[in-house]
Scaffold this active site. Structure first.
Site, PDB file in Angstrom:
ATOM      1  N   SER A 241       1.113  -1.612  -0.340  1.00  0.00           N
ATOM      2  CA  SER A 241       0.181   0.277   0.037  1.00  0.00           C
ATOM      3  C   SER A 241       0.612   0.900  -0.076  1.00  0.00           C
ATOM      4  O   SER A 241       1.426   2.004  -0.977  1.00  0.00           O
ATOM      5  CB  SER A 241      -1.123  -0.674   0.992  1.00  0.00           C
ATOM      6  OG  SER A 241      -1.983   0.842   1.014  1.00  0.00           O
ATOM      7  N   ASP A 403      -7.330  -4.769  -7.194  1.00  0.00           N
ATOM      8  CA  ASP A 403      -7.103  -3.672  -6.399  1.00  0.00           C
ATOM      9  C   ASP A 403      -7.524  -2.673  -7.080  1.00  0.00           C
ATOM     10  O   ASP A 403      -7.395  -2.381  -8.019  1.00  0.00           O
ATOM     11  CB  ASP A 403      -5.712  -3.338  -5.764  1.00  0.00           C
ATOM     12  CG  ASP A 403      -5.162  -2.844  -4.685  1.00  0.00           C
ATOM     13  OD1 ASP A 403      -6.294  -1.778  -4.365  1.00  0.00           O
ATOM     14  OD2 ASP A 403      -4.728  -2.451  -4.388  1.00  0.00           O
ATOM     15  N   CYS A 406      -5.001   0.922  -5.681  1.00  0.00           N
ATOM     16  CA  CYS A 406      -3.500   0.662  -5.685  1.00  0.00           C
ATOM     17  C   CYS A 406      -3.013  -0.156  -6.738  1.00  0.00           C
ATOM     18  O   CYS A 406      -2.587  -1.303  -7.203  1.00  0.00           O
ATOM     19  CB  CYS A 406      -1.907   0.379  -4.681  1.00  0.00           C
ATOM     20  SG  CYS A 406      -2.061   1.582  -3.509  1.00  0.00           S
ATOM     21  N   HIS A 462      -5.474  -5.679  -2.752  1.00  0.00           N
ATOM     22  CA  HIS A 462      -4.703  -4.902  -2.295  1.00  0.00           C
ATOM     23  C   HIS A 462      -4.257  -5.457  -1.750  1.00  0.00           C
ATOM     24  O   HIS A 462      -3.072  -5.396  -1.314  1.00  0.00           O
ATOM     25  CB  HIS A 462      -6.247  -3.593  -1.615  1.00  0.00           C
ATOM     26  CG  HIS A 462      -4.772  -2.484  -0.484  1.00  0.00           C
ATOM     27  ND1 HIS A 462      -3.919  -2.153  -1.382  1.00  0.00           N
ATOM     28  CD2 HIS A 462      -4.260  -2.458   0.620  1.00  0.00           C
ATOM     29  CE1 HIS A 462      -3.191  -0.981  -0.590  1.00  0.00           C
ATOM     30  NE2 HIS A 462      -3.644  -0.977   0.173  1.00  0.00           N
TER      31      HIS A 462
END
Length: 486
Positions: A241, A403, A406, A462
């Site tokens: 992240s 995700d 990101c 994620h």
């Protein structure tokens, strides 16, 4: 030396007493940089509340030194800090480390050797918590991993008990052994950072990324000095992240609008509005790049881009961490397990076993994230540091294909845009399918050249090791073994 991608996050703090109970902040308590930041926030974000951006220190009770199994003072270590190619005094004498051996039978997380403790920055009053797990296989030769979580403001304990650590927490707060733990073939240090995240604490919160490196350098220096049996192995830094930090905003419209491999989440008018906002967003980001110390400029840019390119998606109720489903639990970042982890770690017997000095554990702190946003940190060009890292360190950048926040389109884009000697060859290479080394199913697509690798992980959001634990362990072990590094 090989390494997984990460940027280090730790902030500054002031002097700290042995115990502390937080109190509400008022504007007259802000000084210097904090006051400048708050003035910028008020100018750009109408209705902003002070408590949303500046939080008091975490309540804590420091244990007497004799309660720990040992300590190491920085003044006993002779080392230098290298900055811009020049040797400078490291300031290591400002630090100390307290540690204890965690009895594996006390919690049942794993039966391997474990250490926990705190890095103490005596000058600034920072106290960063760590928990170390030895490799299940051969700790004498297996590599050592430093794991850092993102957010910014999420504890590395969440990854320990949710993704890649030796055990997972269930809804009943009982632990189950994780057969796909990354300590199957590596020793892992989970570090809570920045200050006031997880079990770490300090009198003042973290504000931005650059202040991180010296604290982490000090921690590693003291850790390997005290535990030299882990100092000769390969060493890697890994994170997720915000630990990777930079995602091009231009990648959000295609990901939300059906061009990332999944069905569109937004309707066409919204998609067109987002696409139309991209050029202005890029201009705002460039202004921040050109004047990185101008807080007001960077805050303005981050706010514009977030409002134009992230909020339209967030309003749908779909998870920003996994485009395939709804956000199940907004208060726990769409992952109910984060709430279970917090309840588990807030049990007194757990905190006593690991020496935690913070009595109320939170998996993620919205205050920390807001502070980084308020200081313009979101739009800082930290990806420009990667070419320098590639001179000496191999870098793997991975992203789950589901995700959003990101997303793999943006991650792939910034790896291809890096200004380094291998850029042109890396850009020309196509992604090729990677198969699980044992089960032979496709786990993702990869491209690599001269020490830089990008991996798109199939059917993962994620938190890749949470969604695809077997595949994550497989590509992790292959990276450690030197695959994708030529």
């Amino acid at each position: 030396m090989k390494g997984l991608l990460s940027l280090l996050l730790v902030g500054a703090a002031n002097a700290l007493a042995a115990s502390y109970e937080p109190r509400s902040l008022t504007e007259d308590m802000l000084q210097g940089k904090e006051k400048e930041v708050w003035d910028a926030i008020k100018g750009e974000i109408p209705g902003a509340q002070l408590d949303d951006y500046f939080n008091p220190p975490t309540a804590h009770q420091r244990e007497p030194d004799e309660k720990w199994d040992g300590k190491l003072e920085g003044k006993s270590v002779n080392t230098l800090w290298v900055e811009e190619g020049k040797d400078k005094p490291s300031g290591i004498e400002e630090y100390g480390m307290r540690f204890k051996t965690v009895d594996p039978s006390s919690l049942g997380v794993d039966n391997v050797t474990q250490y926990s403790g705190y890095l103490d920055n005596k000058k600034n009053g920072q106290h960063l918590f760590f928990w170390f797990f030895e490799s299940r296989r051969d700790p004498q030769y297996d590599p050592v991993i430093l794991w850092l979580n993102g957010g910014p403001g999420c504890s590395s304990m969440t990854s320990l008990f949710m993704e890649l650590g030796p055990a997972r927490v269930g809804q009943d707060l009982k632990l189950t052994r994780n057969p796909n733990s990354w300590n199957n073939r590596a020793s892992i240090i989970f570090l809570d950072q920045p200050v006031n995240v997880g079990f770490s604490y300090g009198k003042s919160g973290a504000f931005n990324t650059p202040s991180a490196s010296k604290d982490v350098f000090a921690f590693l220096t003291l850790f390997f000095k005290k535990f030299p049996q882990y100092a000769l192995q390969d060493f890697h830094i890994a994170g997720e992240s915000y630990a990777g930090h930079y995602i091009p905003f231009a990648s959000y419209p295609p990901m939300a609008c059906g061009k990332g491999g999944y069905s569109a989440v937004l309707d066409q008018p919204t998609c067109k509005a987002m696409e139309a906002a991209v050029p202005q967003c890029q201009k705002e980001i460039k202004r921040c790049y050109d004047k990185p110390t101008d807080v007001a400029t960077c805050v303005k840019g981050a706010k514009f881009c977030k409002d134009a390119l992230v909020r339209p998606y967030s309003r749908t109720g779909q998870s920003i961490y996994d485009i395939r489903g709804r956000c199940e639990d907004p208060k726990d970042l769409c992952y109910p397990i984060l709430g279970w982890i917090a309840k588990y770690l807030n049990q007194r017997h757990v905190q006593k076993a690991i020496g935690a000095e913070v009595s109320h554990f939170k998996g993620c702190s919205n205050h920390i994230s807001s502070q980084f946003f308020a200081h313009g940190d979101y739009n800082q060009p930290f990806h420009r540091k990667i070419p320098g890292i590639l001179k000496d360190v191999n870098v793997l950048v991975y992203a789950g294909d589901a995700d959003y926040i990101c997303n793999w389109l943006g991650v792939k884009e910034w790896t291809e845009a890096l200004q380094w000697p291998g850029r042109h060859i890396f850009r020309r290479k196509n992604l090729s399918v990677v198969y699980h080394s044992v089960n032979k199913w496709p786990l993702g697509r990869v491209k690599y050249h001269n020490g830089l690798a990008f991996l798109q992980v199939f059917k993962a959001g994620h938190r890749v090791p949470y969604d695809q634990p077997e595949n994550a362990l497989d590509f992790f072990n292959r990276w450690l073994a030197g695959e994708w590094t030529p």
